[in-house]
Write a protein that holds these residues in place. Structure first.
Motif, mmCIF file in Angstrom:
data_model
loop_
_atom_site.group_PDB
_atom_site.id
_atom_site.type_symbol
_atom_site.label_atom_id
_atom_site.label_comp_id
_atom_site.label_asym_id
_atom_site.label_seq_id
_atom_site.Cartn_x
_atom_site.Cartn_y
_atom_site.Cartn_z
ATOM 1 N N ALA A 27 0.816 -1.134 0.070
ATOM 2 C CA ALA A 27 0.117 0.160 0.028
ATOM 3 C C ALA A 27 0.870 1.319 0.024
ATOM 4 C CB ALA A 27 -0.920 -0.030 1.287
ATOM 5 N N ILE A 30 2.654 1.753 -3.419
ATOM 6 C CA ILE A 30 1.802 2.299 -4.477
ATOM 7 C C ILE A 30 1.629 3.799 -4.179
ATOM 8 C CG2 ILE A 30 -0.657 2.102 -5.542
ATOM 9 C CD1 ILE A 30 -0.553 -0.830 -4.599
ATOM 10 N N TYR A 31 1.206 4.264 -2.769
ATOM 11 C CA TYR A 31 1.008 5.612 -2.333
ATOM 12 C C TYR A 31 1.943 6.274 -2.586
ATOM 13 C CZ TYR A 31 0.100 9.159 0.731
ATOM 14 O OH TYR A 31 -0.092 10.354 1.469
ATOM 15 N N VAL A 73 5.326 24.835 -2.243
ATOM 16 C CA VAL A 73 5.028 25.238 -0.903
ATOM 17 C C VAL A 73 5.840 26.081 -0.389
ATOM 18 C CG1 VAL A 73 4.941 23.948 1.326
ATOM 19 C CG2 VAL A 73 4.009 22.782 -0.903
ATOM 20 N N ASP A 77 4.896 29.858 1.236
ATOM 21 C CA ASP A 77 5.194 30.233 2.592
ATOM 22 C C ASP A 77 6.072 31.654 2.552
ATOM 23 O OD1 ASP A 77 3.793 28.011 3.547
ATOM 24 O OD2 ASP A 77 5.529 27.094 4.343
ATOM 25 N N ARG A 112 12.325 26.229 7.852
ATOM 26 C CA ARG A 112 10.851 25.484 8.310
ATOM 27 C C ARG A 112 10.068 24.672 7.111
ATOM 28 N NH1 ARG A 112 5.530 26.050 8.675
ATOM 29 N NH2 ARG A 112 5.766 27.966 7.488
ATOM 30 N N ARG A 120 7.234 15.361 4.996
ATOM 31 C CA ARG A 120 6.212 14.844 3.943
ATOM 32 C C ARG A 120 6.691 13.834 3.183
ATOM 33 N NH1 ARG A 120 3.194 16.207 -0.642
ATOM 34 N NH2 ARG A 120 4.987 17.678 -1.124
ATOM 35 N N PRO B 9 2.814 29.190 12.229
ATOM 36 C CA PRO B 9 2.711 29.384 10.783
ATOM 37 C C PRO B 9 1.886 28.299 10.141
ATOM 38 C CG PRO B 9 4.712 28.326 11.548
ATOM 39 C CD PRO B 9 3.826 28.988 12.968
ATOM 40 N N ARG B 10 1.494 28.699 9.102
ATOM 41 C CA ARG B 10 0.666 27.774 8.307
ATOM 42 C C ARG B 10 1.623 26.955 7.442
ATOM 43 N NH1 ARG B 10 -3.190 31.467 4.518
ATOM 44 N NH2 ARG B 10 -3.890 29.317 3.892
ATOM 45 N N SER B 11 1.109 25.596 7.463
ATOM 46 C CA SER B 11 1.881 24.530 6.552
ATOM 47 C C SER B 11 1.371 24.678 5.321
ATOM 48 C CB SER B 11 1.727 23.196 7.175
ATOM 49 O OG SER B 11 0.328 22.996 7.578
ATOM 50 N N GLY B 12 2.176 24.074 4.301
ATOM 51 C CA GLY B 12 1.702 24.224 2.963
ATOM 52 C C GLY B 12 0.454 23.409 2.554
ATOM 53 N N PHE B 13 0.512 22.952 1.352
ATOM 54 C CA PHE B 13 -0.863 22.354 0.859
ATOM 55 C C PHE B 13 -1.090 20.863 1.518
ATOM 56 C CE2 PHE B 13 0.687 24.625 -2.966
ATOM 57 C CZ PHE B 13 -0.203 25.703 -2.877
ATOM 58 N N HIS B 14 -0.172 20.103 1.643
ATOM 59 C CA HIS B 14 -0.356 18.926 2.479
ATOM 60 C C HIS B 14 -1.478 18.171 1.627
ATOM 61 C CE1 HIS B 14 2.872 19.647 5.159
ATOM 62 N NE2 HIS B 14 2.488 20.927 5.333
ATOM 63 N N ALA B 15 -1.657 18.291 0.422
ATOM 64 C CA ALA B 15 -2.768 17.554 -0.198
ATOM 65 C C ALA B 15 -2.697 16.337 -0.132
ATOM 66 C CB ALA B 15 -2.916 17.934 -1.770
ATOM 67 N N ASP B 16 -1.649 15.347 0.062
ATOM 68 C CA ASP B 16 -1.577 13.959 -0.002
ATOM 69 C C ASP B 16 -1.495 13.445 1.397
ATOM 70 O OD1 ASP B 16 2.205 13.590 0.017
ATOM 71 O OD2 ASP B 16 1.017 15.285 0.804
ATOM 72 N N GLN B 17 -1.921 14.142 2.339
ATOM 73 C CA GLN B 17 -2.103 13.871 3.456
ATOM 74 C C GLN B 17 -3.628 13.172 3.821
ATOM 75 O OE1 GLN B 17 -0.729 16.365 6.843
ATOM 76 N NE2 GLN B 17 1.360 15.793 6.487
ATOM 77 N N ARG B 18 -4.204 13.502 2.925
ATOM 78 C CA ARG B 18 -5.589 12.887 2.845
ATOM 79 C C ARG B 18 -5.635 11.483 3.075
ATOM 80 N NH1 ARG B 18 -7.689 15.627 -2.570
ATOM 81 N NH2 ARG B 18 -7.463 17.830 -2.045
ATOM 82 N N ARG B 21 -6.368 8.702 -0.109
ATOM 83 C CA ARG B 21 -5.468 8.059 -0.985
ATOM 84 C C ARG B 21 -4.805 6.953 -0.369
ATOM 85 N NH1 ARG B 21 -3.006 13.655 -3.806
ATOM 86 N NH2 ARG B 21 -5.070 14.070 -4.838
ATOM 87 N N LEU B 22 -4.264 7.104 0.736
ATOM 88 C CA LEU B 22 -3.633 5.970 1.530
ATOM 89 C C LEU B 22 -4.614 4.755 1.543
ATOM 90 C CD1 LEU B 22 -0.823 4.973 2.695
ATOM 91 C CD2 LEU B 22 -1.682 5.710 4.842
ATOM 92 N N ALA B 25 -4.787 2.940 -1.672
ATOM 93 C CA ALA B 25 -3.812 2.174 -2.062
ATOM 94 C C ALA B 25 -3.915 0.911 -1.058
ATOM 95 C CB ALA B 25 -2.475 3.047 -1.652
ATOM 96 N N TYR B 26 -4.392 0.923 0.122
ATOM 97 C CA TYR B 26 -4.565 -0.158 0.833
ATOM 98 C C TYR B 26 -5.488 -1.187 0.136
ATOM 99 C CZ TYR B 26 -2.684 -1.434 5.331
ATOM 100 O OH TYR B 26 -1.972 -1.940 6.479
#
Lengths: 225, 253
Positions: A27, A30-31, A73, A77, A112, A120, B9-18, B21-22, B25-26
Motif C-alpha cells: 500500500a 503504491i501510495y 509550498v 510560505d 521550516r 512529508r 505558521p501555516r503549513s503548505g498544501f499537504h494535499a497528499d495527507q488525505r 489516497r492511502l 492504496a491499501y
C-alpha cells in the motif's frame, strides 16, 4: 495452501504478522509512487512557471496548478511571510520579530518549509525500512518455532523417517519464504524512494538559495507586485 | 489598527495527507494479495490443467529375464499353414539276389539310394521349419532365436545387454561423424548380482576412441541397478559395445 493450513498456531500468527507487513508495504509502495511521481512532475513544471513569470503576485495566483510540488509550498510560505511583513510595516505594528531583518525571516521560513516538506516526502518510508529489515527475522522465528514443534512431534512418535520429518520442516519453512517475499520488495522500494526524495531535497535546497537571492535583489516596494 | 499576525505558521498544501489516497492504496494492495492467494490455492485457470495431468508409468512386461527362455511364444497355429506331414518313407524294393559279381554293384546302388533319401528328408524338414517360421506373425514377441527353453521372456544376458544398451548414449556429433570407423568396439566384463545390482566391471578390450569408452562407462554407471531382479547371478560376462550397432540404432548408416 495445505502448508499454511497445517501449520501450528505460532507459525500461523507469524504468517498473519507477515501478511500485515506485506499488505501495508505494498500500500505504501503504491501510495508513495504516486506522491513522488506527482511531486517530481509538478516541481519541474513549477520551476519553468516561476522563472517565466518573475512576479510574486502572478506566481502566487497560479500556485493551484502545482499542488503536489514541494517548491510551490516553499514559495507560498515565503510569499505569505513577505505579505505579512508588508502589512506589519504599513500598519506600523510590532511583531515578535519586528526588529529582525527580512532576509533572516525569509531564511527561517524557508528552512521550516523545507523541513516540513522533507518530512512529508519521507513519511511512511520508515515502515518500508522496518519491513525490509525485520520481516526476514520474523519469518525465521516462525521457521525455528515450527522446526522445534516438528522435532517435538518426531520425538513423541518415535519415528525419524523422512515421511515424518519432512512435512513439519516444510510447513515451518513457509514462514521464512513469506518473510522474504514481504522484505524484498520493501527494501527495493525503500532504496528507490530514498533516492527520489534526495533528488527532491536537493531541488528544494537550490530553490531556497535562489529565493533568498531574489528576495535580496528585489526592491522592497516591488516585492508585492 | 495593527494587523494581527498568526503566531502559528501555516503549513503548505499537504494535499497528499488525505487519508483517502492511502486507504485506496491499501485496498489495491489487499486486492493484489488476494489474487496471489487465489492463484496459489489453485484457483488460477492454468493451474488445475497442469496439476491434473496423471503421471505415466511404463512397465516392460515383454522383456522379462528368465532362466530358460523359449525361442518364440506363443506360436500361433494358423489354419492356412498345415502341419507338414512326415515325409513318406520311400519304398525299399526288395533286394534281388544276384550273383557274387553283381552283389557289389547292388550294395553301392542301395547305399546311394539311401543317401539320396536322407538328403531329401533333411531338405523337407528344413522346408517345414521355414514354413513354420513364416507362419508366426512378425509382431508376436519372441525370445532368443537360439533359445530352446520353456519360459516366456528373454535370457538373462540378453536382458542385461539390452538394459545397458538403453542407457548407452553417444554425442550426436560423434554418431554423425563419418570419419569414425565402424569397427570401433569395446568389450566389457560385468558382474551382476541376482537383485540386478552391478557389482563390478572392467574393460576387457578398450576402443581407441576415448569418448566412446567414456560413453560406455556412463552407461554402466546408469545401469548400476537394473529395473528387475535377475533369475541368476551373472559373473564376469562379456558385453560388446559396437559403434556400428549404435549408428544403426540411431538410423545413421
Amino acid at each position: 495452501m495445505e502448508l499454511i493450513t497445517n501449520a501450528g498456531l505460532v507459525v500461523k500468527l507469524v504468517l498473519l504478522i507477515l501478511a500485515y507487513f506485506s499488505v501495508t508495504s505494498w500500500a505504501i509502495i503504491i501510495y508513495k509512487t504516486l506522491v513522488i511521481q506527482r511531486a517530481t512532475r509538478d516541481s519541474a513544471r513549477f520551476l519553468d512557471f516561476f522563472w517565466a513569470r518573475r512576479r510574486f503576485d502572478v506566481i502566487a495566483q497560479g500556485l493551484d496548478d502545482f499542488r503536489h510540488s514541494p517548491l510551490a509550498v516553499l514559495f507560498r510560505d515565503v510569499h505569505q511571510e513577505l505579505l505579512q511583513n508588508r502589512r506589519a510595516a504599513d500598519g506600523g505594528g510590532e511583531g515578535l520579530d519586528a526588529d529582525l531583518g527580512e532576509q533572516d525571516r525569509v531564511a527561517r521560513v524557508l528552512r521550516r518549509a523545507t523541513t516540513s516538506e522533507t518530512h512529508r516526502l519521507e513519511k511512511y518510508l520508515a515502515f518500508l525500512a522496518t519491513t525490509g529489515s525485520a520481516a526476514p527475522f520474523i519469518g525465521l522465528f516462525g521457521t525455528v518455532w515450527g522446526i522445534m514443534d516438528a522435532f517435538h512431534g518426531i520425538g513423541k512418535s518415535g519415528s525419524a523417517s523422512l515421511a515424518v520429518v519432512a512435512p513439519g520442516i516444510s510447513e515451518a519453512l513457509v514462514a521464512t519464504a513469506i518473510g522474504l517475499v514481504a522484505a524484498i520488495p520493501a527494501v527495493i522500494a525503500y532504496n528507490h524512494f530514498v533516492n527520489k526524495v534526495n533528488v527532491l531535497i536537493g531541488e528544494m535546497d537550490n530553490f531556497c538559495q535562489e529565493m533568498l537571492n531574489v528576495v535580496q535583489r528585489l526592491p522592497r516596494s516591488r516585492q508585492e507586485r | 489598527m495593527t494587523a494581527v499576525r498568526p503566531f502559528r505558521p501555516r503549513s503548505g498544501f499537504h494535499a497528499d495527507q488525505r487519508a483517502g489516497r492511502l486507504f485506496a492504496a491499501y485496498l489495491v494492495s489487499l486486492l493484489l494479495h488476494g489474487l496471489l492467494l487465489f492463484a496459489l490455492a489453485g484457483g488460477w485457470p492454468g493451474h488445475a490443467a497442469r496439476s491434473d495431468k496423471p503421471p505415466v508409468y511404463y512397465v516392460d512386461l515383454v522383456h522379462k529375464p528368465v532362466l530358460d527362455p523359449q525361442a518364440g511364444r506363443p506360436e500361433p497355429r494358423t489354419p492356412d499353414t498345415p502341419v507338414p506331414a512326415p515325409p513318406e518313407k520311400a519304398p525299399v524294393r526288395a533286394a534281388v539276389p544276384a550273383g557274387p559279381a553283381a552283389a557289389g554293384s547292388t550294395d553301392r546302388r542301395v547305399a546311394a539310394a539311401l543317401e539320396k533319401l536322407r538328403d531329401e528328408r533333411a531338405l523337407q524338414e528344413k522346408f517345414a521349419a521355414m514354413r513354420q517360421a513364416q507362419a508366426v506373425p512378425k509382431e508376436t514377441p519372441v525370445g532368443l532365436s537360439d533359445a530352446r527353453g520353456t519360459e516366456a521372456g528373454v535370457g538373462t544376458l540378453a536382458y542385461v545387454q539390452a538394459a545397458i544398451q538403453q542407457n548407452w548414449a553417444l554425442s550426436p556429433y560423434l554418431l554423425a561423424d563419418p570419419r569414425k570407423a565402424a569397427g570401433v568396439e569395446a568389450w566389457v566384463r560385468v558382474t551382476y548380482s541376482r537383485n540386478g545390482r552391478l557389482e563390478r566391471f572392467s574393460f576387457e578390450m578398450e576402443s581407441k576412441d576415448a569418448q566412446f569408452n567414456e560413453s560406455i562407462k556412463r552407461a554402466l554407471v546408469k545401469s548400476q541397478q537394473l529395473p528387475q531382479p535377475l533369475p541368476e547371478r551373472l559373473e564376469e560376462v562379456r558385453v560388446v559395445f559396437n559403434l556400428k550397432a549404435m549408428k544403426d540404432l540411431a538410423g545413421l548408416r
